[in-house]
Design a protein around this motif. Structure first.
Motif, PDB file in Angstrom:
ATOM      1  N   SER A 148       6.457  -2.891   1.450  1.00 14.44           N
ATOM      2  CA  SER A 148       6.452  -3.512   0.126  1.00 14.44           C
ATOM      3  C   SER A 148       7.280  -2.756  -0.900  1.00 14.44           C
ATOM      4  N   TRP A 149       8.083  -1.784  -0.500  1.00 14.40           N
ATOM      5  CA  TRP A 149       8.872  -1.012  -1.454  1.00 14.40           C
ATOM      6  C   TRP A 149       9.843  -1.926  -2.193  1.00 14.40           C
ATOM      7  N   VAL A 150       9.860  -1.762  -3.493  1.00 15.75           N
ATOM      8  CA  VAL A 150      10.810  -2.475  -4.345  1.00 15.75           C
ATOM      9  C   VAL A 150      11.402  -1.475  -5.326  1.00 15.75           C
ATOM     10  N   VAL A 151      12.582  -1.799  -5.813  1.00 17.46           N
ATOM     11  CA  VAL A 151      13.258  -0.922  -6.773  1.00 17.46           C
ATOM     12  C   VAL A 151      12.818  -1.312  -8.169  1.00 17.46           C
ATOM     13  N   ASP A 152      12.264  -0.342  -8.891  1.00 15.28           N
ATOM     14  CA  ASP A 152      11.792  -0.579 -10.257  1.00 15.28           C
ATOM     15  C   ASP A 152      12.895  -0.152 -11.221  1.00 15.28           C
ATOM     16  N   GLU A 153      13.605  -1.131 -11.799  1.00 12.21           N
ATOM     17  CA  GLU A 153      14.707  -0.825 -12.724  1.00 12.21           C
ATOM     18  C   GLU A 153      14.208  -0.204 -14.010  1.00 12.21           C
ATOM     19  N   ASN A 154      12.962  -0.526 -14.383  1.00  9.81           N
ATOM     20  CA  ASN A 154      12.406   0.065 -15.609  1.00  9.81           C
ATOM     21  C   ASN A 154      12.062   1.541 -15.435  1.00  9.81           C
ATOM     22  N   ASP A 155      11.994   1.977 -14.174  1.00  7.38           N
ATOM     23  CA  ASP A 155      11.625   3.368 -13.906  1.00  7.38           C
ATOM     24  C   ASP A 155      12.819   4.148 -13.352  1.00  7.38           C
ATOM     25  N   GLY A 156      13.997   3.774 -13.797  1.00  4.76           N
ATOM     26  CA  GLY A 156      15.192   4.501 -13.403  1.00  4.76           C
ATOM     27  C   GLY A 156      15.656   4.192 -12.001  1.00  4.76           C
ATOM     28  N   GLY A 157      15.272   3.067 -11.477  1.00  2.00           N
ATOM     29  CA  GLY A 157      15.729   2.670 -10.141  1.00  2.00           C
ATOM     30  C   GLY A 157      14.940   3.282  -9.018  1.00  2.00           C
ATOM     31  N   HIS A 158      13.785   3.890  -9.310  1.00  2.00           N
ATOM     32  CA  HIS A 158      12.956   4.458  -8.257  1.00  2.00           C
ATOM     33  C   HIS A 158      12.228   3.341  -7.497  1.00  2.00           C
ATOM     34  N   GLU A 159      11.919   3.659  -6.227  1.00  5.96           N
ATOM     35  CA  GLU A 159      11.184   2.696  -5.418  1.00  5.96           C
ATOM     36  C   GLU A 159       9.689   2.758  -5.753  1.00  5.96           C
ATOM     37  N   ARG A 160       9.072   1.553  -5.709  1.00  5.45           N
ATOM     38  CA  ARG A 160       7.626   1.455  -6.042  1.00  5.45           C
ATOM     39  C   ARG A 160       6.953   0.555  -5.028  1.00  5.45           C
ATOM     40  N   SER A 161       5.732   0.950  -4.611  1.00  2.76           N
ATOM     41  CA  SER A 161       4.951   0.181  -3.636  1.00  2.76           C
ATOM     42  C   SER A 161       4.128  -0.888  -4.354  1.00  2.76           C
ATOM     43  N   LEU A 162       3.949  -2.054  -3.663  1.00  3.77           N
ATOM     44  CA  LEU A 162       3.137  -3.152  -4.203  1.00  3.77           C
ATOM     45  C   LEU A 162       1.699  -3.132  -3.680  1.00  3.77           C
ATOM     46  N   GLU A 163       1.305  -1.993  -3.146  1.00  2.29           N
ATOM     47  CA  GLU A 163      -0.069  -1.883  -2.640  1.00  2.29           C
ATOM     48  C   GLU A 163      -1.070  -2.045  -3.781  1.00  2.29           C
ATOM     49  N   PRO A 164      -2.109  -2.869  -3.613  1.00  3.97           N
ATOM     50  CA  PRO A 164      -3.109  -3.061  -4.666  1.00  3.97           C
ATOM     51  C   PRO A 164      -3.837  -1.754  -4.954  1.00  3.97           C
ATOM     52  N   PRO A 165      -4.145  -1.506  -6.214  1.00  4.58           N
ATOM     53  CA  PRO A 165      -4.852  -0.264  -6.534  1.00  4.58           C
ATOM     54  C   PRO A 165      -6.323  -0.304  -6.109  1.00  4.58           C
ATOM     55  N   ASP A 166      -6.861  -1.525  -5.932  1.00  2.00           N
ATOM     56  CA  ASP A 166      -8.269  -1.646  -5.558  1.00  2.00           C
ATOM     57  C   ASP A 166      -8.411  -1.451  -4.053  1.00  2.00           C
ATOM     58  N   GLU A 167      -9.200  -0.456  -3.654  1.00  2.20           N
ATOM     59  CA  GLU A 167      -9.355  -0.139  -2.248  1.00  2.20           C
ATOM     60  C   GLU A 167     -10.048  -1.270  -1.475  1.00  2.20           C
ATOM     61  N   THR A 168     -10.846  -2.103  -2.176  1.00  2.00           N
ATOM     62  CA  THR A 168     -11.558  -3.186  -1.494  1.00  2.00           C
ATOM     63  C   THR A 168     -10.604  -4.289  -1.037  1.00  2.00           C
ATOM     64  N   GLN A 169      -9.382  -4.294  -1.568  1.00  2.00           N
ATOM     65  CA  GLN A 169      -8.395  -5.308  -1.211  1.00  2.00           C
ATOM     66  C   GLN A 169      -7.441  -4.824  -0.125  1.00  2.00           C
ATOM     67  N   VAL A 170      -7.720  -3.645   0.447  1.00  2.00           N
ATOM     68  CA  VAL A 170      -6.837  -3.037   1.441  1.00  2.00           C
ATOM     69  C   VAL A 170      -7.638  -2.707   2.691  1.00  2.00           C
ATOM     70  N   ALA A 171      -7.083  -3.082   3.854  1.00  2.66           N
ATOM     71  CA  ALA A 171      -7.681  -2.707   5.137  1.00  2.66           C
ATOM     72  C   ALA A 171      -7.033  -1.420   5.623  1.00  2.66           C
ATOM     73  N   GLN A 172      -7.844  -0.464   6.079  1.00  2.00           N
ATOM     74  CA  GLN A 172      -7.337   0.840   6.505  1.00  2.00           C
ATOM     75  C   GLN A 172      -7.807   1.141   7.917  1.00  2.00           C
ATOM     76  N   SER A 173      -6.928   1.854   8.660  1.00  2.00           N
ATOM     77  CA  SER A 173      -7.285   2.295  10.018  1.00  2.00           C
ATOM     78  C   SER A 173      -6.576   3.623  10.289  1.00  2.00           C
ATOM     79  N   PRO A 174      -7.298   4.637  10.714  1.00  6.19           N
ATOM     80  CA  PRO A 174      -6.662   5.951  10.972  1.00  6.19           C
ATOM     81  C   PRO A 174      -5.814   5.935  12.246  1.00  6.19           C
ATOM     82  N   ILE A 175      -4.769   6.784  12.240  1.00  6.98           N
ATOM     83  CA  ILE A 175      -3.927   6.969  13.422  1.00  6.98           C
ATOM     84  C   ILE A 175      -4.426   8.244  14.108  1.00  6.98           C
ATOM     85  N   MET A 176      -5.120   8.083  15.232  1.00  4.55           N
ATOM     86  CA  MET A 176      -5.751   9.198  15.927  1.00  4.55           C
ATOM     87  C   MET A 176      -4.945   9.537  17.184  1.00  4.55           C
ATOM     88  N   VAL A 177      -4.552  10.820  17.281  1.00  4.84           N
ATOM     89  CA  VAL A 177      -3.834  11.334  18.455  1.00  4.84           C
ATOM     90  C   VAL A 177      -4.594  12.541  18.977  1.00  4.84           C
TER      91      VAL A 177
END
Length: 531
Positions: A148-177
């Motif tokens: 979801s990386w996008v270039v934020d022109e208002n922030d000097g052209g830095h890349e910004r993620s569109l990940e929701p800030p609310d953890e309940t809206q995100v599914a997570q799974s650990p990478i176990m090795v």
């Protein structure tokens, strides 16, 4: 103030007064219209149709409500579980590639998550599953991959993620090795707070739309079925109404002709039976009018002719002429007395005496007084009675009913015939039977024999056929005693009329007498006639 200034004020006052007067009838009409819209004002067909439609609508609403509840509670869980499964599968695939790259490089300072081949499953998941954002985070919190990386022109052209800030809206799974957590996979759905993808949302919306369409179709079908059902139910009722209206207008032959086993059909059959009875009674009343007019006219014309002849000197006023006049007057008297007696019985004008009557002894007296009458008619009569047949009733009325049956048997039995009178005692009823070998009667005649002014042969004259009130008097008398009259017979083979009257119960009568403060009198008549 001048006159010119007064006139506008008068008009203004009239305009102020007029609107309430004009609006009052309008409000009355509106109130009247509101009062007319009552459930009882609709036709039965409309009410049944609306009832079916309302039932279908309520059923549809309940079904939609239940489905919506289940949808909100379980479908969201289902879609969230799907996203979590996808997240876990992606993490497992990254863990396998991570271990391979780690073993191949042998350098512990190189993070395999920085290798595009390792994070390739995350890229595939984001590409294959539309509307989903995937992010891979290493153990130090870095982000090796974020779809979801996008270039934020208002922030000097830095890349910004569109990940929701609310953890309940995100599914997570650990990478176990090898039991060690080397990072995690984070997955979310763009524009959704419940991990529900766009296809899932469209499926849900389409399902709701289908349910509403099904509900509308169900309401329409229920209305049609209710309308047809009401029409079929109201049709026989309208036939009954039409027949009743026709009878009210004077057409006594109108019938519903309804047949069936349901309640409305039985109502129609009962109505037809009632209409048939009314028509027969009307026919009998017309016959009565004709018979009475004929019976009154014949003696009156004879009396008038005889008296006029004596007045004009054609006949002498001798004993023979006066006897003729007297016989006709007696015929009129018997006719009027018969009608008056039947009327008094039907109206219960005469009180009925209640006394204990020995039926055998009572009928024996009647037999004795009718022996000469039966013999003069060329008939024979036999009497048989069981002893101690006791009833409670009016002895005079019972005597008259039995005498009417005997007279009827004599009238309709040809010369040489036989009449049998018997008295029997049953379990709870006493019976008085009068059987003859006369002309008999059919089943149809047996049903009509107690009708007023009915005679077995409408063509019979006054001398042989009677007026047709004798059996009606018998039925009224027996009804007043709480009994009934049984009719049996066959055409040209004779008939049997049996009077059934409740037996005298001494214990019950004592209890009744104690309660009413009265005592029964005993009616016995001697001597007892032998067979």
């Amino acid at each position: 103030m001048t006159e010119a200034e007064d006139k506008p004020r008068i008009l203004e006052t009239a305009e102020e007064v007029a609107p309430p007067a004009a609006s009052s009838p309008s409000r009355a009409r509106k109130t009247k219209k509101r009062r007319r819209l009552r459930w009882s004002d609709f036709s039965y067909t409309t009410r049944v149709t609306l009832a079916f439609a309302l039932i279908a609508a309520m059923t549809a609403l309940v079904a939609i409500g239940v489905v919506s509840f289940v949808w909100e509670q379980h479908f969201r869980t289902y879609t969230a579980d799907n996203m979590k499964t996808l997240c876990e599968t992606t993490a497992d695939r990254i863990a396998v590639l991570y271990k391979k790259v780690e073993e191949a490089s042998g350098d512990e300072n190189v993070d395999p998550l920085r290798n595009e081949e390792v994070t390739k499953p995350a890229a595939q998941a984001a590409e294959i599953t539309s509307g989903v954002g995937v992010k891979v985070v290493d153990a130090r919190g870095g982000t090796p991959f974020d779809s979801s990386w996008v270039v934020d022109e208002n922030d000097g052209g830095h890349e910004r993620s569109l990940e929701p800030p609310d953890e309940t809206q995100v599914a997570q799974s650990p990478i176990m090795v090898d039991g060690k957590r080397v990072g995690s996979v984070r997955l979310w759905v763009y524009g959704s707070e419940a991990l529900m993808r766009q296809p899932d949302q469209e499926f849900r919306d389409n399902s709701y739309q289908a349910m509403f369409i099904a509900a509308a179709v169900a309401i329409v079908l229920a209305s049609c079925i209710g309308f047809l059902f009401a029409r079929n139910l109201v049709a026989p009722i309208n036939r009954i109404m039409g027949a009743a209206r026709a009878i009210g207008d004077g057409d006594l032959s109108a019938r519903t002709n309804l047949r069936g086993e349901d309640e409305v059909a039985r109502l129609g059959e009962t109505f037809d039976a009632m209409a048939e009875s009314v028509e027969k009674d009307r026919d009998l009343e017309r016959r009565l009018t004709t018979d009475v007019a004929h019976e009154l006219r014949t003696p009156l014309m004879a009396i008038q002719a005889t008296v006029e002849a004596m007045v004009d000197g054609v006949y002498e006023a001798d004993e023979e002429r006066l006897v003729t006049v007297n016989s006709e007057i007696q015929r009129l008297s018997r006719l009027v007395n018969a009608l008056l007696k039947l009327s008094r019985l039907e109206n219960r004008a005469d009180p009925m005496k209640e006394e204990v009557v020995n039926v055998g002894e009572l009928i024996a007296g009647i037999i004795a007084t009718h022996e000469m009458f039966v013999s003069d008619s060329g008939l024979t009569m036999e009497y048989d009675a069981q002893p101690d047949v006791m009833v409670v009733g009016d002895a005079d009325m019972i005597r008259q009913a039995t005498a009417n049956l005997i007279s009827n048997a004599v009238r309709y039995t040809p010369e040489g015939g036989h009449i049998t009178v018997s008295v029997r005692k049953g379990d709870i009823m006493a019976s008085i039977a009068v059987k003859d070998t006369g002309i008999g009667l059919s089943k149809e005649e047996a049903r009509m024999v107690f009708s007023r002014f009915w005679r077995a042969d409408a063509g019979r004259n006054r001398e042989s056929g009677g007026l047709g009130v004798g059996l009606a008097v018998v039925k009224e008398i027996v009804d007043r005693h709480g009994g009934w009259v049984q009719v049996e017979g066959e055409k040209d083979k004779g008939a049997c009329f049996t009077i059934h009257i409740p037996l005298y119960d001494e214990d019950a009568e004592k209890h009744r007498a104690f309660g009413s403060g009265k005592k029964r009198s005993s009616h016995k008549k001697q001597p007892k006639a032998a067979k």
